[in-house]
Every structure is written in structure tokens, then in C-alpha cells.
Design a protein around this motif. Structure first.
Motif, PDB file in Angstrom:
ATOM      1  N   PRO A  16      42.705  38.166  21.340  1.00 44.50           N
ATOM      2  CA  PRO A  16      42.242  38.366  22.725  1.00 44.50           C
ATOM      3  C   PRO A  16      41.603  37.123  23.336  1.00 44.50           C
ATOM      4  O   PRO A  16      41.682  36.915  24.549  1.00 44.50           O
ATOM      5  N   LEU A  18      38.340  40.810  29.545  1.00 46.57           N
ATOM      6  CA  LEU A  18      38.951  40.883  28.223  1.00 46.57           C
ATOM      7  C   LEU A  18      38.045  40.248  27.170  1.00 46.57           C
ATOM      8  O   LEU A  18      37.874  40.797  26.066  1.00 46.57           O
ATOM      9  N   ASN A  19      37.439  39.127  27.493  1.00 48.29           N
ATOM     10  CA  ASN A  19      36.497  38.495  26.570  1.00 48.29           C
ATOM     11  C   ASN A  19      35.275  39.375  26.320  1.00 48.29           C
ATOM     12  O   ASN A  19      34.800  39.481  25.189  1.00 48.29           O
ATOM     13  N   THR A  48      31.746  45.011  31.720  1.00 48.13           N
ATOM     14  CA  THR A  48      33.127  45.033  32.203  1.00 48.13           C
ATOM     15  C   THR A  48      33.300  46.046  33.328  1.00 48.13           C
ATOM     16  O   THR A  48      33.956  45.754  34.336  1.00 48.13           O
ATOM     17  N   ASN A  71      39.723  39.212  35.206  1.00 53.66           N
ATOM     18  CA  ASN A  71      40.278  40.021  34.125  1.00 53.66           C
ATOM     19  C   ASN A  71      40.204  39.288  32.792  1.00 53.66           C
ATOM     20  O   ASN A  71      40.040  39.919  31.745  1.00 53.66           O
ATOM     21  N   ALA A  72      40.335  37.968  32.809  1.00 52.62           N
ATOM     22  CA  ALA A  72      40.167  37.201  31.577  1.00 52.62           C
ATOM     23  C   ALA A  72      38.737  37.326  31.055  1.00 52.62           C
ATOM     24  O   ALA A  72      38.511  37.489  29.847  1.00 52.62           O
ATOM     25  N   SER A 119      42.889  35.596  26.712  1.00 53.18           N
ATOM     26  CA  SER A 119      41.917  35.431  27.789  1.00 53.18           C
ATOM     27  C   SER A 119      41.912  33.997  28.315  1.00 53.18           C
ATOM     28  O   SER A 119      41.837  33.779  29.539  1.00 53.18           O
TER      29      SER A 119
END
Length: 154
Positions: free
Chosen positions: A6, A43-44, A67, A39-40, A10
Motif C-alpha cells: 500500500p 490509503l497511507n 480517513t 486518496n493516496a 500510495s
């Protein structure tokens, strides 16, 4: 799953978003690139929350809470951003960021820079009339050598 997968995804999403922000001229595509960057980050946040959650038995899942907060902020941002882009497109007829930047700096849509500059020799408003600011100077002689003109103006 390993944390590297991920994180690499990301990083790729974030780099794609940065490229879109820097290279695109259309305002809607810039907003989409900003969404890719958010969104990156999301995801992180989730990946690191899951990875750190395995170490501790009782976790608060703060990465997932952040998030959800980021998604809510992004939804509000895209709603306001699209409303601004549509309003600008209605008024100006374009959503090209370069043209919008020119109008924000004081450049008119016809290419003129605003009020007449008396020192600009290429200004179309300088008609040569002494009554017009920036017209010919009546104190200097119209004929003679350059030395005589310099002596008359000194």
C-alpha cells in the motif's frame, strides 16, 4: 499483507496527483488530481493504522477515523470547487487556469494592461497629442541635433 504494497501504491497515486496539478490547465482535472493526492494520503492512513494495530491489542483506529474525516473534507472541497469552476466558466467562458491567472493579475481579456502608461512607447493610447498624458513634451525643441536637445532638457 506487507506494508510496502500500500505504501508503494500510495506513492504512485500521490505522484500522479502532483503531476496532474502541475501539468494540467483545466480546473476540473486539477481538482481530480487533488482528489488523487487525498486518496493516496487516505490509503497511507489506513495502511499504517492496520500495521500499527497489529502491535497493540487495544487500538482506537485513529488512522481510519482520520480517513473518514479527510473523506468528508474532500467531499466538501470538491462540491465548493466545482461550484466555483462552474461559476467562473459561466462568466469567463473557459476553465483554463492560465487564462484565469492572467485576469487575476490585472490583465484584461482584450490584452490591455489597464490604464495608459505614459512612459510606454508601444501603448496605443499615446496618440501624440500634448493634451494626452504621455504625449510629446512641448518644452523640448522638435528640431536640432541630439546635443541641442539634451542641452534644452537639462
Amino acid at each position: 499483507m506487507h506494508l510496502a504494497y500500500p505504501a508503494v501504491l500510495s506513492a504512485l497515486l500521490f505522484c500522479t496527483g502532483v503531476y496532474g496539478v502541475l501539468a494540467r490547465r483545466n480546473a476540473i482535472l486539477v481538482l481530480m488530481s487533488v482528489e488523487l493526492m487525498l486518496n493516496a494520503v487516505n490509503l497511507n492512513l489506513v495502511a499504517f493504522d492496520v500495521w500499527l494495530g497489529r502491535a497493540a491489542e487495544e487500538t482506537l483506529h485513529s488512522g481510519q477515523a482520520l480517513t473518514l474525516f479527510t473523506i468528508a473534507i474532500a467531499a466538501a472541497e470538491i462540491g465548493i470547487g466545482l461550484a466555483i469552476v462552474l461559476a467562473v466558466h459561466r462568466n469567463r467562458g473557459t476553465s483554463d487556469i492560465d487564462k484565469l491567472r492572467d485576469t487575476a493579475e490585472g490583465h484584461g481579456p482584450d490584452g490591455l494592461d489597464g490604464p495608459a502608461d505614459p512612459d510606454d512607447p508601444d501603448d496605443p493610447d499615446d496618440s501624440g497629442d500634448p493634451a494626452v498624458p504621455g504625449g510629446p513634451d512641448t518644452d523640448t525643441p522638435a528640431t536640432g541635433t541630439a546635443a541641442e536637445k539634451a542641452e534644452a532638457t537639462a
